[in-house]
Enzyme design. Structure first.
Site, short mmCIF file in Angstrom:
data_model
loop_
_atom_site.label_atom_id
_atom_site.label_comp_id
_atom_site.label_asym_id
_atom_site.label_seq_id
_atom_site.Cartn_x
_atom_site.Cartn_y
_atom_site.Cartn_z
N ALA A 182 10.45 2.97 -1.58
CA ALA A 182 11.86 2.49 -1.59
C ALA A 182 12.01 1.14 -2.06
CB ALA A 182 12.35 2.15 -0.14
N ALA A 183 10.75 0.51 -2.04
CA ALA A 183 10.66 -0.95 -2.72
C ALA A 183 10.48 -0.98 -4.22
CB ALA A 183 9.58 -1.83 -1.99
N LEU B 137 4.75 1.05 4.86
CA LEU B 137 5.37 -0.18 4.52
C LEU B 137 6.39 -0.14 3.46
CD1 LEU B 137 2.27 -2.50 4.86
CD2 LEU B 137 3.93 -1.90 6.47
N GLY B 138 6.93 1.16 3.24
CA GLY B 138 8.23 1.18 2.47
C GLY B 138 8.07 1.02 1.18
N PRO C 215 0.92 -1.04 -0.08
CA PRO C 215 0.04 -0.03 0.12
C PRO C 215 0.92 1.16 0.06
CG PRO C 215 -0.30 -1.27 1.97
CD PRO C 215 0.57 -2.16 1.09
N VAL C 216 0.47 1.95 -0.83
CA VAL C 216 1.13 3.36 -0.84
C VAL C 216 0.92 4.37 0.48
CG1 VAL C 216 1.52 5.59 -2.24
CG2 VAL C 216 1.26 3.49 -3.35
N ASP D 143 14.39 2.78 5.47
CA ASP D 143 13.95 1.99 4.52
C ASP D 143 14.65 1.54 3.27
OD1 ASP D 143 11.66 2.99 5.75
OD2 ASP D 143 10.55 3.87 4.30
#
Ligand code: PMV
Length: 315
Positions: free
Chosen positions: A111-112, A107-108, A102-103, A153
């Site tokens: 960066a992911a 939850l990063g 989720p944006v 992150d």
């Protein structure tokens, strides 16, 4: 370096901060673990000669040519920086980005996406950069998302392992003495890290001594939590999470929705719970014993969590 004429796929996990968010921006230690159940994926495929590089992100309706995109568009910035650092020109290729993270939920996701994109593009060009190289480049992209990121992150996501992180120090891998289970519940409220970090900065500027003392206490909790994780003492770990949540609420970054989910998890039998990430919305994290996981998960959903992820930190 010759281009590989292959379709390549790379992915990167989400992450959850277990201890030390916000204080980590001010040099205190923090602990984070990857969350492999949610991931960002980058697929790169060759395109006709002369077509250049195109980045497509169907979920957010983006179709970008990095050569002409605005300087602060994060996907093209990540691509341009990768090419610049590898000293290569733009390949003829299409990079397709997707994500189940989720944006703006802590939850990063940013960066992911950057990590998957950079790895795929570099691999397409015949390079296999190490985690430190990837992490440092993604940190530069994170500045667009976050303004003044601590670097946690990009580190936990690029290394994809539990980390003890302190700005300016070597990255330390966190070794769990015993596996433990986490539930990550989403309030459904999107919150921009940049704004919450900016709020904390203004508060710190107005009351430095008070905020420095709070950051010190959060940093001490992170140190104690590291010891508890390494010793496999999950009961101690749960209590430390509760204390960290109280200090985050003291910083002004919790919200009624986060507090409700944290209290619900504890009442349903979690060993501890706290908000995770920037706060004011996004996700919270609860530590549970295996046998309590289903019950706590159900209670979180009943209390309004829009999604609950179950993940395990292994030895
Ligand atoms: O909201 P997230 O998951 O991007 O986490 C931000 C963590 C902070 O400590 C608040 C900021 C940072 O850069 O470390």
């Amino acid at each position: 370096m010759p281009e590989t004429e292959r379709r390549l796929e790379y992915s990167a996990p989400g992450k959850v901060i277990l201890f030390g968010e916000h204080a980590v921006v001010y040099g205190r230690p923090a602990l984070a673990v990857p969350v492999s159940q949610v991931r960002a994926t980058a697929i790169i495929e060759p395109s006709p000669p002369g077509s250049g590089l195109t980045i497509v992100a169907p979920q957010i309706g983006k179709y970008i040519s990095p050569a002409t995109a605005p300087g602060d568009e994060p996907l093209s910035f990540a691509a341009r920086l990768t090419l610049e650092r590898l000293h290569v020109g733009e390949p003829d290729a299409v990079l397709t980005i997707s994500s189940t993270i989720p944006v703006a939920g802590g939850l990063g996701s940013g960066a992911a996406v950057s990590t998957a994109l950079v790895r795929a593009l570099a691999a397409f060009l015949g390079f296999e950069p190490g985690n430190a190289w990837i992490s440092e480049l993604v940190f530069e992209v994170e500045k667009i998302h976050h303004g003044t990121p601590s670097g946690i992150d990009n580190t936990v996501i690029a290394y994809e392992q539990p980390v003890y992180f302190r700005r300016g120090y070597p990255v330390l891998r966190l070794h769990a003495g015993a596996p433990f289970t986490l539930l990550i519940a989403d309030t459904g409220i999107r919150s921009l890290t940049r704004e919450v970090v900016g709020y904390v900065r203004r508060a710190w500027e107005a009351q430095r001594a008070h905020y420095e003392a709070l950051f010190d206490r959060i940093g001490e909790l992170a140190e104690r939590a590291r010891n508890a994780i390494e010793a496999g003492d999950i009961h101690a770990l749960g209590l430390l999470m509760d204390e960290n949540h109280a200090l985050l609420a003291g910083l002004g970054v919790s919200s009624p929705e986060l507090d409700l989910l944290v209290e619900t998890a504890r009442a349903a039998g979690a060993l501890g719970a706290k908000l995770s990430g920037a706060g004011r919305g996004g996700n919270m994290v609860a530590l549970v014993e295996e046998e309590a996981a289903a019950r706590v998960m159900e209670a979180l959903k009943q209390a309004g969590a829009v999604n609950v992820i179950r993940t395990q930190v292994t030895r």
